[in-house]
Design a protein around this motif. Sequence first.
Motif, PDB file in Angstrom:
ATOM      1  N   VAL A  17     -11.565  47.515  28.726  1.00 26.69           N
ATOM      2  CA  VAL A  17     -12.924  47.601  28.247  1.00 26.69           C
ATOM      3  C   VAL A  17     -13.502  46.263  28.572  1.00 26.69           C
ATOM      4  CG1 VAL A  17     -14.014  47.341  25.644  1.00 26.69           C
ATOM      5  CG2 VAL A  17     -12.017  48.969  26.180  1.00 26.69           C
ATOM      6  N   VAL A  18     -12.856  45.063  28.455  1.00 25.89           N
ATOM      7  CA  VAL A  18     -13.302  43.629  28.900  1.00 25.89           C
ATOM      8  C   VAL A  18     -14.085  43.598  30.258  1.00 25.89           C
ATOM      9  CG1 VAL A  18     -12.847  41.421  29.375  1.00 25.89           C
ATOM     10  CG2 VAL A  18     -12.092  42.313  27.200  1.00 25.89           C
ATOM     11  N   ILE A  19     -13.517  44.327  31.264  1.00 25.82           N
ATOM     12  CA  ILE A  19     -14.262  44.202  32.493  1.00 25.82           C
ATOM     13  C   ILE A  19     -15.259  45.361  32.869  1.00 25.82           C
ATOM     14  CG2 ILE A  19     -12.181  43.223  33.518  1.00 25.82           C
ATOM     15  CD1 ILE A  19     -11.397  45.622  34.846  1.00 25.82           C
ATOM     16  N   ALA A  20     -15.178  46.214  31.952  1.00 25.75           N
ATOM     17  CA  ALA A  20     -16.320  47.424  32.216  1.00 25.75           C
ATOM     18  C   ALA A  20     -17.230  47.174  31.252  1.00 25.75           C
ATOM     19  CB  ALA A  20     -15.748  48.924  31.890  1.00 25.75           C
ATOM     20  N   TYR A  21     -17.116  46.800  30.072  1.00 21.07           N
ATOM     21  CA  TYR A  21     -18.288  46.853  28.971  1.00 21.07           C
ATOM     22  C   TYR A  21     -19.447  46.172  29.396  1.00 21.07           C
ATOM     23  CZ  TYR A  21     -20.922  47.192  24.719  1.00 21.07           C
ATOM     24  OH  TYR A  21     -21.957  47.366  23.953  1.00 21.07           O
ATOM     25  N   ILE A  23     -20.612  44.667  32.045  1.00 26.51           N
ATOM     26  CA  ILE A  23     -21.291  44.921  33.235  1.00 26.51           C
ATOM     27  C   ILE A  23     -22.065  46.244  33.090  1.00 26.51           C
ATOM     28  CG2 ILE A  23     -21.347  44.894  35.860  1.00 26.51           C
ATOM     29  CD1 ILE A  23     -20.729  42.504  34.955  1.00 26.51           C
ATOM     30  N   LEU A  24     -21.164  47.219  32.587  1.00 25.44           N
ATOM     31  CA  LEU A  24     -21.811  48.582  32.545  1.00 25.44           C
ATOM     32  C   LEU A  24     -22.622  48.811  31.291  1.00 25.44           C
ATOM     33  CD1 LEU A  24     -18.780  50.871  33.887  1.00 25.44           C
ATOM     34  CD2 LEU A  24     -20.850  50.447  35.023  1.00 25.44           C
ATOM     35  N   GLY A  25     -22.145  48.474  30.245  1.00 24.23           N
ATOM     36  CA  GLY A  25     -22.865  48.627  28.895  1.00 24.23           C
ATOM     37  C   GLY A  25     -24.056  48.134  28.559  1.00 24.23           C
ATOM     38  N   LEU A  26     -24.229  46.840  29.077  1.00 20.98           N
ATOM     39  CA  LEU A  26     -25.198  46.068  28.842  1.00 20.98           C
ATOM     40  C   LEU A  26     -25.954  45.840  30.131  1.00 20.98           C
ATOM     41  CD1 LEU A  26     -23.452  43.432  26.762  1.00 20.98           C
ATOM     42  CD2 LEU A  26     -24.840  45.218  25.834  1.00 20.98           C
ATOM     43  N   ASP A  27     -27.310  46.444  29.995  1.00 19.92           N
ATOM     44  CA  ASP A  27     -27.967  46.286  31.334  1.00 19.92           C
ATOM     45  C   ASP A  27     -29.296  45.041  31.081  1.00 19.92           C
ATOM     46  OD1 ASP A  27     -26.964  48.158  32.548  1.00 19.92           O
ATOM     47  OD2 ASP A  27     -28.235  49.841  31.837  1.00 19.92           O
ATOM     48  N   LEU A  28     -29.404  44.391  32.264  1.00 18.68           N
ATOM     49  CA  LEU A  28     -30.297  43.376  32.111  1.00 18.68           C
ATOM     50  C   LEU A  28     -31.581  43.913  32.566  1.00 18.68           C
ATOM     51  CD1 LEU A  28     -28.395  40.577  33.660  1.00 18.68           C
ATOM     52  CD2 LEU A  28     -29.250  40.316  31.436  1.00 18.68           C
ATOM     53  N   VAL A  29     -32.836  43.959  31.686  1.00 20.62           N
ATOM     54  CA  VAL A  29     -33.903  44.483  32.097  1.00 20.62           C
ATOM     55  C   VAL A  29     -35.076  43.597  32.002  1.00 20.62           C
ATOM     56  CG1 VAL A  29     -33.827  46.768  31.717  1.00 20.62           C
ATOM     57  CG2 VAL A  29     -34.114  45.424  29.755  1.00 20.62           C
ATOM     58  N   ALA A  30     -36.026  43.669  33.127  1.00 22.87           N
ATOM     59  CA  ALA A  30     -36.950  42.652  33.140  1.00 22.87           C
ATOM     60  C   ALA A  30     -38.072  43.015  32.153  1.00 22.87           C
ATOM     61  CB  ALA A  30     -37.643  42.315  34.533  1.00 22.87           C
ATOM     62  N   GLN A  31     -38.402  41.932  31.131  1.00 19.62           N
ATOM     63  CA  GLN A  31     -39.344  42.454  30.090  1.00 19.62           C
ATOM     64  C   GLN A  31     -40.786  41.455  30.386  1.00 19.62           C
ATOM     65  OE1 GLN A  31     -37.396  41.856  26.807  1.00 19.62           O
ATOM     66  NE2 GLN A  31     -36.558  44.144  26.762  1.00 19.62           N
ATOM     67  N   GLY A  32     -41.556  41.703  31.450  1.00 25.17           N
ATOM     68  CA  GLY A  32     -42.658  40.815  31.690  1.00 25.17           C
ATOM     69  C   GLY A  32     -41.745  39.757  32.691  1.00 25.17           C
ATOM     70  N   THR A  33     -42.031  38.322  31.963  1.00 25.73           N
ATOM     71  CA  THR A  33     -41.348  37.152  32.755  1.00 25.73           C
ATOM     72  C   THR A  33     -39.915  36.979  32.198  1.00 25.73           C
ATOM     73  OG1 THR A  33     -42.451  35.723  31.255  1.00 25.73           O
ATOM     74  CG2 THR A  33     -43.456  36.003  33.250  1.00 25.73           C
ATOM     75  N   GLN A  34     -39.853  37.660  30.955  1.00 26.81           N
ATOM     76  CA  GLN A  34     -38.487  37.287  30.315  1.00 26.81           C
ATOM     77  C   GLN A  34     -37.723  38.531  30.751  1.00 26.81           C
ATOM     78  OE1 GLN A  34     -37.579  34.978  27.829  1.00 26.81           O
ATOM     79  NE2 GLN A  34     -39.337  34.038  28.788  1.00 26.81           N
ATOM     80  N   ILE A  35     -36.473  38.401  30.342  1.00 21.84           N
ATOM     81  CA  ILE A  35     -35.081  39.342  30.487  1.00 21.84           C
ATOM     82  C   ILE A  35     -34.603  39.787  29.111  1.00 21.84           C
ATOM     83  CG2 ILE A  35     -34.473  39.286  33.017  1.00 21.84           C
ATOM     84  CD1 ILE A  35     -32.537  37.315  32.373  1.00 21.84           C
ATOM     85  N   THR A  41     -26.652  54.302  27.776  1.00 25.40           N
ATOM     86  CA  THR A  41     -26.434  55.445  27.181  1.00 25.40           C
ATOM     87  C   THR A  41     -25.115  55.550  26.494  1.00 25.40           C
ATOM     88  OG1 THR A  41     -25.961  56.491  29.157  1.00 25.40           O
ATOM     89  CG2 THR A  41     -27.955  56.548  28.730  1.00 25.40           C
ATOM     90  N   PRO A  42     -25.124  56.639  25.307  1.00 20.83           N
ATOM     91  CA  PRO A  42     -23.821  56.636  24.754  1.00 20.83           C
ATOM     92  C   PRO A  42     -22.745  57.312  25.612  1.00 20.83           C
ATOM     93  CG  PRO A  42     -25.462  57.495  23.642  1.00 20.83           C
ATOM     94  CD  PRO A  42     -26.316  57.093  24.753  1.00 20.83           C
ATOM     95  N   THR A  43     -23.089  58.151  26.631  1.00 19.86           N
ATOM     96  CA  THR A  43     -22.228  58.636  27.602  1.00 19.86           C
ATOM     97  C   THR A  43     -21.408  57.567  28.383  1.00 19.86           C
ATOM     98  OG1 THR A  43     -24.297  59.537  28.491  1.00 19.86           O
ATOM     99  CG2 THR A  43     -22.205  60.843  29.215  1.00 19.86           C
ATOM    100  N   THR A  44     -22.160  56.667  28.795  1.00 20.17           N
ATOM    101  CA  THR A  44     -21.480  55.477  29.402  1.00 20.17           C
ATOM    102  C   THR A  44     -20.220  54.803  28.649  1.00 20.17           C
ATOM    103  OG1 THR A  44     -23.720  54.993  30.472  1.00 20.17           O
ATOM    104  CG2 THR A  44     -22.086  53.190  30.828  1.00 20.17           C
ATOM    105  N   ILE A  45     -20.834  54.402  27.438  1.00 18.80           N
ATOM    106  CA  ILE A  45     -20.051  53.805  26.588  1.00 18.80           C
ATOM    107  C   ILE A  45     -18.723  54.740  26.274  1.00 18.80           C
ATOM    108  CG2 ILE A  45     -19.774  52.844  24.086  1.00 18.80           C
ATOM    109  CD1 ILE A  45     -22.036  51.568  25.528  1.00 18.80           C
ATOM    110  N   ILE A  46     -19.250  55.954  26.051  1.00 16.33           N
ATOM    111  CA  ILE A  46     -18.039  57.021  25.813  1.00 16.33           C
ATOM    112  C   ILE A  46     -16.995  57.029  27.037  1.00 16.33           C
ATOM    113  CG2 ILE A  46     -17.155  59.386  25.363  1.00 16.33           C
ATOM    114  CD1 ILE A  46     -19.770  59.490  23.799  1.00 16.33           C
ATOM    115  N   SER A  47     -17.561  56.888  28.266  1.00 14.95           N
ATOM    116  CA  SER A  47     -16.788  56.969  29.515  1.00 14.95           C
ATOM    117  C   SER A  47     -15.918  55.719  29.517  1.00 14.95           C
ATOM    118  CB  SER A  47     -17.500  57.387  30.650  1.00 14.95           C
ATOM    119  OG  SER A  47     -18.770  56.703  30.732  1.00 14.95           O
ATOM    120  N   ILE A  48     -16.601  54.626  29.214  1.00 16.38           N
ATOM    121  CA  ILE A  48     -15.763  53.272  29.198  1.00 16.38           C
ATOM    122  C   ILE A  48     -14.289  53.247  28.365  1.00 16.38           C
ATOM    123  CG2 ILE A  48     -15.547  50.855  28.550  1.00 16.38           C
ATOM    124  CD1 ILE A  48     -18.755  50.878  29.463  1.00 16.38           C
TER     125      ILE A  48
END
Lengths: 423, 307
Positions: A17-21, A23-35, A41-48
């Motif tokens: 869980v520690v190595i997968a969650y 990186i896979l469970g939290l996506d960094l997205v650009a919001q304007g100049t900030q991130i 998605t729940p599927t990803t969390i469930i599969s982890i």
Amino acid sequence: MATHNLKHALFCAIVTVVIAYPILGLDLVAQGTQIGLEGATPTTIISIFLAAGIVFLFQLFRDNIMGNLGKLPKLNPLSGREPMPAEKRAKVEAWVLTAIIVLALFWPFVVSRGSVDLATLVLIYIMLALGLNVVVGLAGLLDLGYVAFYAVGAYTFALLYQYFGFTFWMALPVGALLAATFGMVLGFPVLRLRGDYLAIVTLGFGEIIRILLNNWTAVTGGPNGIGGIPDPTLFGMEFGRRVKGEGNTSFHETFGIAYSGEHKVIFLYLIALVLAVITALVIRRLMRMPVGRAWEALREDEIAARSLGLSRTAVKLSAFTIGAFFAGFAGTVFASKQGFISPESFVFLESAIILAIVVLGGMGSQIGVILAAIAVTILPELAREFSDFRMLVFGAAMVLMMVWRPQGLMPMRRIPISLKRQE
Amino acid sequence: MQDLLYFSQQLVNGLTIGSAYALIAIGYTMVYGIIGMINFAHGEIYMIGAYTALIAITGLATLGVAWLPVILLVALICAVIVSSSMGWAVERVAYRPVRGRHRLIPLISAIGMSIFLQNYVHLAQGSRNIGFPALIDGSFRFGAPESFQLSLSYMQITIFITTLICMTLLSLFISRSRIGRACRAVSQDLGMANLLGIDTNRIISATFVIGASLAAVAGLLLGMYYGSVDPLFGFIAGLKAFTAAVLGGIGSIPGAMLGGLILGVSESMTSGYLSGEYKDVVSFSLLILILLFKPTGLLGKPEVEKI
């Protein structure tokens, strides 16, 4: 024992869980100049968590599972069979190979242009993999900068055309010989090094070549590459709609047939086929010659081989040079096929792919390497929607092969000769 | 004066990068010292550390935590935990099953692991580079304001100090603690250590965990220093750190520190006086030359080949 297993299994599940969650469970997205962060998605969390559960159960019952696996009957029913007698085997092999080559000769005339183009690429990879197979598989020298020699071949053709107007046929031997010279010049000092140091030095060399190509803008065009590389000609006949070279005629006018873009593609395919067959035959021959035996002897036991009077440097250098020579061959064909080359085509990943082909096919085995080259090049094309996963699967496959079957899918077979005990 | 300031600026930049390289190089050198393999995936572990730190920083910002020490500490802890778990798992999955086989087999397995991890992050987080917020801003400036100024940023000072702390802790750990003593014993003679009752598997795992933790620290620091991360972030840095480890003598921890500093300085001198594009060429050439003429590095012990 049981509590120990439980503790270990729990630990493994938590690590999963520690190595997968994060990186896979939290996506960094650009919001304007900030991130910002976005939950997956729940599927990803469930599969982890499912993966963690599987790891937990596997580790908990590891002893039972592994124990039962050992008891399973051997998967390969042929493993216990007597090998075919050498003469019969050679005959069968020769027939099968001839049939395949004949089939490959006529095949492009019935399929689409795209498939022929892909097949040319496959043949280029076959040449590269066969060349690397000499270095890695037969001589046991791990070369991580093999793509540098490929680049030398491709850039030789491009530059000779650009500055001196060389044609494909003039550049082909020059490119291959120049790549071989590079191999020799690099090989001479580094081949004294031990296996893993050699790997790193060749990797460094590959990177240096790429950086030089990228930055020496005045000559190589830098990251923009070199374009307009001509196609091969057939006895002075060009395959374009209009004749570009002086004194050349065009193929479709000479034979009085309608112009078709396919002629060029098929011709290039046939050249690649012939060169690949030559590569395979030459290396096959070399394997049976004293030098080939020496490669393998040195790979198996360097000290024993040297004490039998083999010169370490000469043997290794010959493998390195011959491998580089065929990479130069492939590079020239590649430059002609693409019509445009840039340093982007010669990154480390390319070396890793060629290495993966050799490893998957079975180090040293020609048939295995050829099949692996076909599979590795064609599979991603067939499963285009999964093409992002291509390198991920490659990496995993390399690890799994090393763990379970380091000899490759079709390992090289030597028919053993055993001495009969005198009664 | 101008020239001296310019030279000092390059020196400062070089020492900054170099000390971060040294942190990564420790992982290579310790693993090599114990099991004699090049952990090719180490650069990727460092990259994952940088990503985790960035995720933690962004998460804290979303939660509204604004006190800098807390942010840095939490990011550091998260990065260390995730990276060291990764290091542990990589050793278990890819290296332990192939340990003791022919030299090339663990290396190919490691290359596969490196490709796998790169693409794992690439698929999960995208291939673009993501901006890393500059949490530690500002700098000391020396020199006349109208001419060239030597700037020593707070970030650079942070990198020096953190590296210094990590190295001190590591030296104490290796020389004083039970596990550290066991590590030294295993690196001298694995078989003998095993016979004397040291759980060598555990020690090898510990080595991977220590190396990965230091790489995670370097990931956080260099991520902030460069201002962005991407999935290929670890590849070149890993090669550089490996060069540093070889330069100092692979297997020797002080060697890794020295090698990192030398490499960092020679790199920044190249970009300062020649051209930034060729700095990688210089470091790879350095690697090749050292392997050719002094494969044991500056502080390494000569290896005797036994027959």
